[in-house]
Design an enzyme around this catalytic site. Structure first.
Site: not given
Ligand code: ADP
Length: 541
Positions: A185, A331, A439, A444
């Site tokens: 990640t 993940e 917040k 929220w």
């Molecule tokens: P990194 O771990 O490098 O940030 P990831 O691809 O694992 O890359 O990131 C995942 C995160 O990206 C998700 O938990 C979410 O917060 C965000 N994400 C993924 N797809 C979307 C989406 N369609 N809309 C909003 N947020 C998204």
């Protein structure tokens, strides 16, 4: 009583066997650092995969070893994916956009034995090669004619390496639970964490993601994965597209270039593609400027960050391309939810239809989702209650690589770090990252919704909203905006844009025009850095 069916192991080797035998004549087209248009067939690819497997063996790499790649999306990277994993080794895709310290950390943490590197990243590795503790050598992904002068130690040329090998190989019998690939990640907080995929998780994810209500892949499609293969296996398309025998088009180092993407779509008759919102902005900008069309393209999957409505409408109205929103994470291999319409939805009034399409979609079979309130109680699926999103399923991480503790709670759920709502039809909508939520006065506010609203302004290029401490309201939303080239807008005009579009008290309390915003290595807004920069921002009242 046990069922009496075969216990065939779900391995990537089986994808390769089928693809080679049944779809051998299908094409793989790539732009690479040393070739503007390389073309060959699945059969050619797997013949070279076997040569590469022989080379890996000769180099002393053995089952369980981790082999690193720093490469763009192209045919050589695809060969590495299959040769490494099907040999029982672990294909560690390294994100070359990481900071040098992070690169050093993950290559050492993963104990990479060899690094296969694209021409473009040779100089990056030259600087830090002495910091790698386990790397025995480097292989540059090119041919002899394009081999650069390099100070990399124990360096070989990919084409010379595999060219010397036989194209027959006896693939080992693998257990489906064996590790196949590793991806870290981006580590926006602390060190990056390794997600270790198995053959089984990869195959199950491929089945689900190829289904009609997800990527909807078939042998008659031409698939162009724009999402990098160094980020969550190119959203699994590297496996799922070959599983169904689609023609594949790889944009290589040109994946951010609208003109190249447009050319590839037209010249290779691409029907489906997938990528983060930014690449579509680049393509749309090119289409606007050039007046070109993209007639073969039918649909695109957009995820990784919220997809602005403007991308959906422009793609649909001007180019007849259907945009589908998806959500997932490293993940989760990565797909969790995918947006397709249920019967009857297509006739909804436009405003209602857009609301559905902006949601990140329904969970794929295999992914269980739920939302929880601050006290851990499960929240209703009413489309309003927003809570911490948890997931579980056979392609969701159980434990990070080399960590002692499970990554899940006591009931086996993985906390995504996202805040979401789920409606009664099962459509999930990400409202924020847990750490980015604003917040205000005990309630929220969704920073993502405000950003979406801001980027729908015709003069706005990019926007970020962060919560900044406020003496009366705990936090208030601060809007940062990059305007499109040559545009002018006053603060008031920008803030008035939110009138009637979001709840009054959600409207950002102030706005700052900027020329750049910080991003993470995976191209997402780095809210942590923005908050830090503006932590002492002085509110007007
Ligand atoms: P990194 O771990 O490098 O940030 P990831 O691809 O694992 O890359 O990131 C995942 C995160 O990206 C998700 O938990 C979410 O917060 C965000 N994400 C993924 N797809 C979307 C989406 N369609 N809309 C909003 N947020 C998204």
């Amino acid at each position: 009583m046990q069922g009496l069916m075969m216990n065939t192991q779900l391995t990537i080797t089986e994808v390769m066997r089928l693809a080679d035998k049944v779809y051998g004549s299908q094409e793989i087209v790539s732009v690479t650092s040393d070739n503007a248009r390389h073309k060959y067939t699945y059969k050619d690819a797997f013949s070279r995969v076997r040569q590469l497997a022989n080379a890996l063996k000769k180099m002393g790499a053995k089952e369980g070893d981790t082999i690193g790649t720093l490469a763009w999306n192209d045919y050589r990277h695809l060969e590495l994916y299959y040769a490494i994993s099907c040999s029982g080794m672990i294909c560690h895709t390294v994100n070359p956009r990481l900071f040098e310290e992070q690169l050093e950390y993950i290559v050492n943490h993963a104990e990479d034995q060899y690094l296969f590197v694209d021409l473009a990243f040779v100089s990056l590795l030259e600087k830090i090669q002495d910091k790698f503790s386990n790397v025995k050598g480097f292989i540059v992904l090119t041919d002899k004619a394009n081999m650069p002068k390099t100070s990399l130690k124990n360096v070989q040329c990919y084409e010379s390496l595999i060219g010397a090998e036989l194209d027959s190989f006896d693939w080992p019998q693998l257990d489906e639970n064996q590790a196949s690939a590793l991806c870290y990640t981006s580590g926006t907080t602390g060190n990056p964490k390794g997600v270790l995929y198995s053959h089984r998780s990869t195959i199950l994810h491929s089945y689900a993601s190829a289904l009609p209500d997800a990527f909807n892949l078939s042998v008659i499609d031409t698939v162009m994965p724009i999402v990098p293969m160094f980020h969550v296996n190119g959203w699994g398309l590297v496996y799922s597209a070959l599983m169904v025998g689609s023609k594949v088009v790889f944009p290589g180092p040109r994946m951010g270039d609208g003109e190249t993407l447009c050319k590839l779509i037209n010249e290779e008759s691409v029907t489906i593609s997938a990528g983060v919102p930014t690449v579509w902005l680049a393509l749309l900008e090119h289409l606007q400027k050039s007046g070109d069309s993209i007639d073969s393209l039918q649909r695109i999957g957009v995820g990784g960050a919220a997809c602005p409505l403007s991308i959906m409408t422009e793609m649909q109205e001007k180019h007849a391309v259907w945009v589908q929103h998806a959500w997932g994470m490293t993940e989760m291999s990565p797909l969790g939810t995918y947006n397709s319409l249920k019967p009857g939805m297509e006739t909804l009034p436009e405003v209602e239809l857009n609301k559905v399409r902006l949601k990140t979609g329904r969970p794929l079979f295999g992914v269980d989702i739920k939302i929880e309130g601050p006290d851990g109680s499960e929240l209703p699926w009413n489309g309003v209650a927003a809570g911490s999103l948890k997931v579980r399923g056979p392609w969701v991480v159980k434990q990070y690589f080399k960590q002692d503790k499970p990554a899940t709670d006591e009931n086996g759920w993985f906390e995504t770090g996202d805040v979401a709502t789920i409606d009664s039809d099962g459509y999930m909508s990400i409202t924020d990252r847990t750490k980015d939520v604003i917040k205000s006065g005990g309630e929220w506010i969704s920073s993502i919704e405000l950003e979406n609203c801001a980027v729908n302004h015709p003069q706005v290029l990019e926007a970020a909203v962060v919560g900044i401490p406020h003496p009366k309201w705990t936090e208030r939303p601060l809007l940062l905006v990059i305007l499109k080239a040559g545009e002018e807008l006053s603060k008031e005009e920008m803030l008035n844009w939110f009138d009637g579009k979001v709840a009054k008290w959600w409207t950002p309390a102030d706005c700052v025009f900027v020329t750049a915003l910080p991003h993470t290595a995976t191209g997402k807004l780095s809210k942590k850095d923005i908050r830090q920069e503006y932590q002492n921002f002085q509110w007007k009242d």
